[in-house]
Design a protein around this motif. Structure first.
Motif: not given
Length: 459
Positions: A94-95, A126, A160, A163-164, A212
């Motif tokens: 996710q990151y 975020l 998340m 969004t990333n 997101g």
């Protein structure tokens, strides 16, 4: 399995649309940096900027609502095919898109904004995402599919991840569409991981993805208002163009047509079956003709019941033996060849080799004379062995533009798997049934053709 495949295919298709929509063309960039003010053109409703940016989240929220009633059925399919699946890749993947952004900036690769402004936009995104997710989570109190807590809806991991992915798309999608495709692909795999790990329902993931995307759009909207422009480096980036090689990423969905009877050796099937296929495929081309690529796909085939008769009058005279559908998770890699007939039409050929992991299933007997739930009792279970897979294919693509096309494909698949059977006490303790079902294993040649469509994004 159709519902899971269709849901994730739709999820990635929406993401590819989102990436395509947020990548400015060279003309858009030149207009954005023009010093000569021009009167704004009156745009149609569906061409207005806020309408285009709201399409993907709206579709995701609609899909979340549409799959809410079928979430139990989707979990049942997951529990059947991969009941013991457990992996932690979704906690880290996710990151990955955000880490990519900062890695590129620290390496000196110019993006939409300098690192300071990009961080402001990201932080705002975020904050918006966290407020939306947590306010809904602890108000709705939906129980997770594994019954571990009542904070399932929406998925924080999916929110998340998307969004990333939106962050990577905003910063580097205009440098190369491959960044957008990779970011949204990683986000989609994160959502898939949450479903496979039995941590979230399908509607949770779809809603999280929508949140997101909205959060990133709003974060950039507010920061752009503060800076009064659309980015720091548009003048430089407007001169960047693709290298012209036909590298691509696509999602595919089609019909799978068996050319052999899959369970012929064990006499559990006497028909060629028609199933479905869904998956992802991509290739990187070193030149305009040659590249290397691969696919990850799932194929499923229903097995028609067979009618059997026992001679002993003390047993059931006529009954149907039903076998759960065969499923294959496939991986392959190999050379790709491409040829352009014209600016819009392209032919692609491939030959890949890889691995196939089949799903286990159950064999049951059903009759109106059986005193059991649903008039059905289990005879045996089957477990196919993992096998080498050969895949040959051709595809014809019509390009809408240099970055997106629709592809018709046809492929041939072949593998050889050993079917291992475990029989119930009913079969073991009955001489006649034991004689009828006396095969503990059988080597099956599995051959099938797939025909379908791909949505192809070029980078």
């Amino acid at each position: 399995m159709n519902k899971i495949a269709l849901a994730f295919c739709m999820l990635l298709m929406i993401c590819l649309y989102q990436a395509q929509d947020t990548i400015p063309s060279k003309n858009d960039l030149q207009q954005a940096i023009s010093e000569t003010p021009t009167l704004p053109e009156k745009k149609l409703f569906f061409k207005k900027e806020w309408v285009k940016k709201s399409i993907a989240p709206t579709l995701l929220f609609t899909a979340s609502a549409a799959t809410w009633g079928g979430r139990e059925n989707i979990r049942e399919i997951r529990n059947r095919y991969i009941p013991n699946f457990k992996a932690t890749f979704d906690d880290y993947l996710q990151y990955a898109p955000a880490a990519t952004v900062y890695g590129l900036k620290l390496a000196g690769v110019k993006g939409r904004n300098n690192i300071g402004r990009a961080t402001l936009s990201y932080g705002t995104s975020l904050a918006i995402m966290a407020i939306l997710v947590n306010s809904i989570k602890y108000t709705s109190k939906v129980e997770r599919p594994d019954a571990s807590a009542k904070n399932s809806f929406p998925s924080g991991h999916a929110a998340m991840a998307f969004t990333n992915a939106g962050f990577l798309d905003k910063e580097y999608g205009l440098v190369n569409p491959a960044y957008s495709i990779g970011g949204y692909g990683a986000a989609t795999l994160t959502g898939l991981g949450r479903n496979l790990n039995n941590r979230h329902w399908m509607p949770d993931i779809l809603a999280g993805a929508g949140i997101g995307i909205i959060s990133t759009e709003l974060g950039y909207f507010f920061i752009d208002k503060i800076y009064k422009n659309k980015g720091d480096n548009l003048s430089l980036l407007s001169r960047i163009e693709s290298n012209g090689n036909p590298s691509f990423l696509s999602i595919k969905l089609g019909s799978a047509l068996a050319t052999t009877n899959f369970l012929k050796e064990s006499e559990l099937d006497d028909h060629k079956q028609v199933g479905f296929e869904a998956g992802l495929e991509g290739a990187y081309f070193f030149s305009k003709k040659w590249g290397i690529g691969g696919d990850v796909s799932f194929s499923s085939f229903p097995i028609k019941p067979i009618r059997l008769t026992l001679d002993d009058e003390q047993h059931y005279e006529n009954f149907d033996v039903t076998t759960q559908s065969l499923g294959f998770l496939n991986f392959g890699i190999g050379p790709y060849f491409s040829h352009d007939f014209s600016e819009n039409w392209q032919l692609t050929l491939k030959a890949t080799a890889g691995y196939s992991t089949p799903a286990s299933g159950k064999i049951s007997v059903k009759s109106e004379h059986i005193d059991a739930p649903n008039n059905e009792i289990e005879l045996a279970s089957y477990k196919p062995s993992n096998a080498f897979r050969l895949n040959l294919g051709s595809a014809l693509t019509y390009k809408f533009n240099s970055e997106l096309g629709i592809t018709a494909y046809a492929e041939y698949n072949q593998l050889k798997s050993t079917m291992n059977y475990q029989f119930s006490d009913l079969v073991k303790d009955d001489d006649e049934m034991n004689e009828m079902f006396n095969t503990s294993f059988a080597k099956e040649r599995i051959k099938y053709i797939t025909i379908g469509l791909r949505l192809t994004a070029y980078f």
